[in-house]
Design a protein around this motif. Structure first.
Motif, PDB file in Angstrom:
ATOM      1  N   LEU A   1       0.862  -1.180   0.000  1.00  0.00           N
ATOM      2  CA  LEU A   1       0.000   0.000   0.000  1.00  0.00           C
ATOM      3  C   LEU A   1       0.895   1.225   0.000  1.00  0.00           C
ATOM      4  N   ILE A   2       0.667   2.136  -0.938  1.00  0.00           N
ATOM      5  CA  ILE A   2       1.476   3.338  -1.006  1.00  0.00           C
ATOM      6  C   ILE A   2       0.586   4.559  -1.075  1.00  0.00           C
ATOM      7  N   GLY A   3       1.151   5.721  -0.728  1.00  0.00           N
ATOM      8  CA  GLY A   3       0.422   6.971  -0.829  1.00  0.00           C
ATOM      9  C   GLY A   3       0.506   7.510  -2.242  1.00  0.00           C
ATOM     10  N   GLU A   4      -0.145   8.646  -2.478  1.00  0.00           N
ATOM     11  CA  GLU A   4      -0.124   9.227  -3.816  1.00  0.00           C
ATOM     12  C   GLU A   4       1.272   9.680  -4.225  1.00  0.00           C
TER      13      GLU A   4
ATOM     14  N   PRO B   1     -17.672  -0.379   8.397  1.00  0.00           N
ATOM     15  CA  PRO B   1     -16.737  -1.498   8.201  1.00  0.00           C
ATOM     16  C   PRO B   1     -16.910  -2.175   6.847  1.00  0.00           C
ATOM     17  N   SER B   2     -18.133  -2.260   6.362  1.00  0.00           N
ATOM     18  CA  SER B   2     -18.360  -2.885   5.057  1.00  0.00           C
ATOM     19  C   SER B   2     -17.678  -2.098   3.948  1.00  0.00           C
ATOM     20  N   ALA B   3     -17.670  -0.768   4.077  1.00  0.00           N
ATOM     21  CA  ALA B   3     -17.018   0.075   3.076  1.00  0.00           C
ATOM     22  C   ALA B   3     -15.507  -0.047   3.170  1.00  0.00           C
ATOM     23  N   MET B   4     -14.986  -0.095   4.393  1.00  0.00           N
ATOM     24  CA  MET B   4     -13.538  -0.255   4.581  1.00  0.00           C
ATOM     25  C   MET B   4     -13.065  -1.535   3.910  1.00  0.00           C
ATOM     26  N   LEU B   5     -13.774  -2.629   4.149  1.00  0.00           N
ATOM     27  CA  LEU B   5     -13.376  -3.919   3.579  1.00  0.00           C
ATOM     28  C   LEU B   5     -13.511  -3.915   2.064  1.00  0.00           C
ATOM     29  N   ASN B   6     -14.588  -3.328   1.554  1.00  0.00           N
ATOM     30  CA  ASN B   6     -14.803  -3.230   0.118  1.00  0.00           C
ATOM     31  C   ASN B   6     -13.609  -2.512  -0.529  1.00  0.00           C
ATOM     32  N   TYR B   7     -13.237  -1.367   0.049  1.00  0.00           N
ATOM     33  CA  TYR B   7     -12.149  -0.591  -0.527  1.00  0.00           C
ATOM     34  C   TYR B   7     -10.806  -1.308  -0.409  1.00  0.00           C
ATOM     35  N   LEU B   8     -10.521  -1.851   0.769  1.00  0.00           N
ATOM     36  CA  LEU B   8      -9.237  -2.522   0.971  1.00  0.00           C
ATOM     37  C   LEU B   8      -9.076  -3.726   0.041  1.00  0.00           C
ATOM     38  N   LEU B   9     -10.183  -4.407  -0.231  1.00  0.00           N
ATOM     39  CA  LEU B   9     -10.091  -5.569  -1.107  1.00  0.00           C
ATOM     40  C   LEU B   9      -9.712  -5.161  -2.526  1.00  0.00           C
ATOM     41  N   LEU B  10     -10.153  -3.998  -2.942  1.00  0.00           N
ATOM     42  CA  LEU B  10      -9.850  -3.525  -4.290  1.00  0.00           C
ATOM     43  C   LEU B  10      -8.396  -3.071  -4.435  1.00  0.00           C
ATOM     44  N   LEU B  11      -7.703  -2.896  -3.329  1.00  0.00           N
ATOM     45  CA  LEU B  11      -6.305  -2.473  -3.371  1.00  0.00           C
ATOM     46  C   LEU B  11      -5.410  -3.690  -3.590  1.00  0.00           C
ATOM     47  N   GLY B  12      -5.277  -4.080  -4.841  1.00  0.00           N
ATOM     48  CA  GLY B  12      -4.414  -5.213  -5.158  1.00  0.00           C
ATOM     49  C   GLY B  12      -5.160  -6.457  -5.589  1.00  0.00           C
ATOM     50  N   TRP B  13      -6.482  -6.391  -5.676  1.00  0.00           N
ATOM     51  CA  TRP B  13      -7.282  -7.560  -6.066  1.00  0.00           C
ATOM     52  C   TRP B  13      -8.447  -7.053  -6.896  1.00  0.00           C
ATOM     53  N   SER B  14      -8.867  -7.826  -7.881  1.00  0.00           N
ATOM     54  CA  SER B  14      -9.978  -7.401  -8.735  1.00  0.00           C
ATOM     55  C   SER B  14     -11.147  -8.365  -8.635  1.00  0.00           C
TER      56      SER B  14
ATOM     57  N   ALA C   1      -0.461  -0.731  -4.710  1.00  0.00           N
ATOM     58  CA  ALA C   1      -1.815  -0.169  -4.654  1.00  0.00           C
ATOM     59  C   ALA C   1      -1.771   1.215  -4.015  1.00  0.00           C
ATOM     60  N   ILE C   2      -2.275   2.220  -4.732  1.00  0.00           N
ATOM     61  CA  ILE C   2      -2.276   3.591  -4.217  1.00  0.00           C
ATOM     62  C   ILE C   2      -3.509   3.812  -3.341  1.00  0.00           C
ATOM     63  N   TYR C   3      -3.260   4.230  -2.118  1.00  0.00           N
ATOM     64  CA  TYR C   3      -4.343   4.465  -1.162  1.00  0.00           C
ATOM     65  C   TYR C   3      -4.953   5.836  -1.432  1.00  0.00           C
ATOM     66  N   ASP C   4      -6.204   5.838  -1.826  1.00  0.00           N
ATOM     67  CA  ASP C   4      -6.904   7.056  -2.247  1.00  0.00           C
ATOM     68  C   ASP C   4      -8.076   7.319  -1.310  1.00  0.00           C
ATOM     69  N   ILE C   5      -7.909   8.283  -0.407  1.00  0.00           N
ATOM     70  CA  ILE C   5      -8.937   8.549   0.594  1.00  0.00           C
ATOM     71  C   ILE C   5     -10.220   9.053  -0.052  1.00  0.00           C
TER      72      ILE C   5
END
Length: 477
Positions: free
Chosen positions: A242-245, A269-282, A308-312
């Protein structure tokens, strides 16, 4: 083979979002394979590890909805699940290596090791341990021990190449000579990470290791140890960082990095997991919004190699999408939690609240986003926008104001607390048909006197939700 995976955090702080992502991957894979998900606490850093952080991490994992099957709080057949309680196990396995001459006591001091390293660097050689203690006889070891000299235990690194197949990185080869004899147990009996993790994973029958790419270099030492113990290594999956911009490893300078902070900021929590899963997985169906607990079977072939770029901003958007999926009554209850005591929203009936949150949620990413939106129905602050000032300057606007003031007075006299959409439409038609006010002066004029704003949501929805006493106050301004 029964799949067994593990998440092994260090209790030196609150749960990092990168750790949460790793935990989620392991949880999902175990679930998909009908396997076991183990939580193991790596607390051998005695200076920084604290039980309060262990408890906080477990609490945050539960908040996210990632329950483990085995762990320090739930037990299991392969405990203890804290490394600090497994020191006797590490000693037994180290004694085996010593007995088989695959490891040896090293009595070199820190000063001596520093000098050796400096000599190697000066000679442009790899700064590996030079093997001073590698071939000490049993008698020499005994003599140094009796003399009170401290020793660590070093592993004899085989002079050979190692390779393995990674589910993300593909075929990985470590050439011969990349590492020298490395320490596996410190002088105080505390195991070094690469040694402890192998002993634990082997003893706990871990079949798959899913972890961050930064652990890839550790795999060489671990493969050596698995071989020395005669154990079959688990299958490895090293997921992207996980990297920043700024393309640097995610850290506090990029904003909140602990799950606890996001929880306190009312992220779902459902949104956190949804987003984190998309960071490196499709997602196999290329979806962006989903419930991770309702995914098709999770597989290890959909990871990407790139960081994976972490985009707040995207996380906030996904949080809004999940907020809008909540049942209306749940959304109302959550909104009420963030409103200050005595807020007029709290006094409204259920039907009003349903209509209000249904209309407001389209503009919300967080529960407290509704607070400024509620000013549409209860506020009396006059806009300073140029468009509003212009609308109030038109000679037609006072006509609209006078007419609506009379209509509100009639409604109030009839005991009404709100007007209906139909009544609002009658007002609008009257202004247009009888007062002959049309176009911009019609719609902006009505909005200006009823809301004290120049722009906003459709008035046919806003006005019926606004209490008559609020409309009356606005029309007097």
């Amino acid at each position: 083979m029964t799949v067994r995976v593990r998440f092994a955090p260090s209790p030196t702080g609150y749960l990092h979002i990168g750790g949460a992502r790793t935990a989620m991957y392991n949880y999902l894979f175990a679930k998909a394979m009908g396997g076991t998900y183990v939580l193991r606490i790596e607390d051998t850093d005695t200076d920084r590890s604290e039980r309060k952080f262990e408890e906080a991490q477990i609490e945050d994992l539960k908040w996210l909805g990632l329950p483990h099957n085995e762990g320090p709080d739930v037990g299991g057949d392969y405990g203890p699940y804290r490394q600090s309680e497994r020191l006797h196990i590490y000693k037994e396995w180290a004694d085996k290596l010593l007995k088989e001459k695959k490891a040896y006591p090293c009595f070199c001091t820190e000063a001596e090791l520093t000098a050796k390293k400096e000599i190697a660097v000066a000679a442009k050689l790899a700064p590996h341990y030079d093997g001073t203690c590698r071939n000490l006889t049993d008698a020499e070891v005994e003599a140094k021990t009796k003399a009170g000299l401290e020793s660590v235990i070093r592993f004899k690194a085989p002079a050979k190449a190692y390779e393995f197949n990674d589910h993300v990185r593909g075929h990985v080869v470590f050439p011969e000579g990349m590492v020298g004899d490395f320490v596996i147990v410190r002088a105080n009996g505390i195991p070094v990470y690469n040694y402890a993790v192998v002993v634990d994973d082997a003893a706990m029958k871990i079949t798959h290791v899913i972890r961050a790419e930064e652990h890839l270099p550790n795999t060489l030492r671990q493969l050596m140890l698995y071989e020395a113990f005669g154990e079959t290594p688990p299958e490895f999956t090293h997921v992207s960082l996980l990297i920043g911009e700024d393309r640097q490893k995610l850290s506090k300078r990029h904003g909140a990095t602990s799950v606890r902070l996001y929880k306190e900021q009312n992220y779902l929590p459902s949104a956190m997991l949804n987003y984190l899963l998309l960071l490196g997985w499709s997602h196999p169906e290329e979806k962006d919004i989903f419930d991770i607990h309702e995914l098709p079977p999770f597989t290890l072939d959909r990871f990407t190699k790139s960081a994976a770029i972490y985009d707040i901003v995207k996380l906030n958007h996904i949080n809004g999408e999940h907020l809008r999926l909540l049942p209306t009554d749940t959304l109302i209850a959550e909104v009420e939690k963030v409103l200050p005591a005595g807020h007029p929203f709290l006094k409204m009936d259920h039907d009003w609240k349903v209509r209000c949150v249904t209309l407001s949620k389209e503009k919300m990413n967080f529960f407290n986003d509704i607070i400024p939106l509620l000013d549409l129905y209860f506020g009396s602050e006059v806009s300073t926008e140029a468009d509003y000032v212009e609308a109030r300057s038109w000679e037609t606007t006072p006509q609209i104001q006078a007419y609506l003031k009379g209509e509100i007075a009639k409604a109030k006299a009839e005991g009404k607390k709100f007007v209906t959409e139909a009544e609002y439409n009658e007002w609008s038609n009257h202004v247009k048909g009888e007062l002959k006010i049309k176009g911009k002066q019609l719609f902006m004029g009505i909005r200006a006197v009823l809301t004290l704003q120049a722009h906003g949501s459709d008035l046919k929805f806003i006005v019926p939700l606004t209490p008559i006493e609020v409309l009356e106050k606005r029309l007097s301004m």
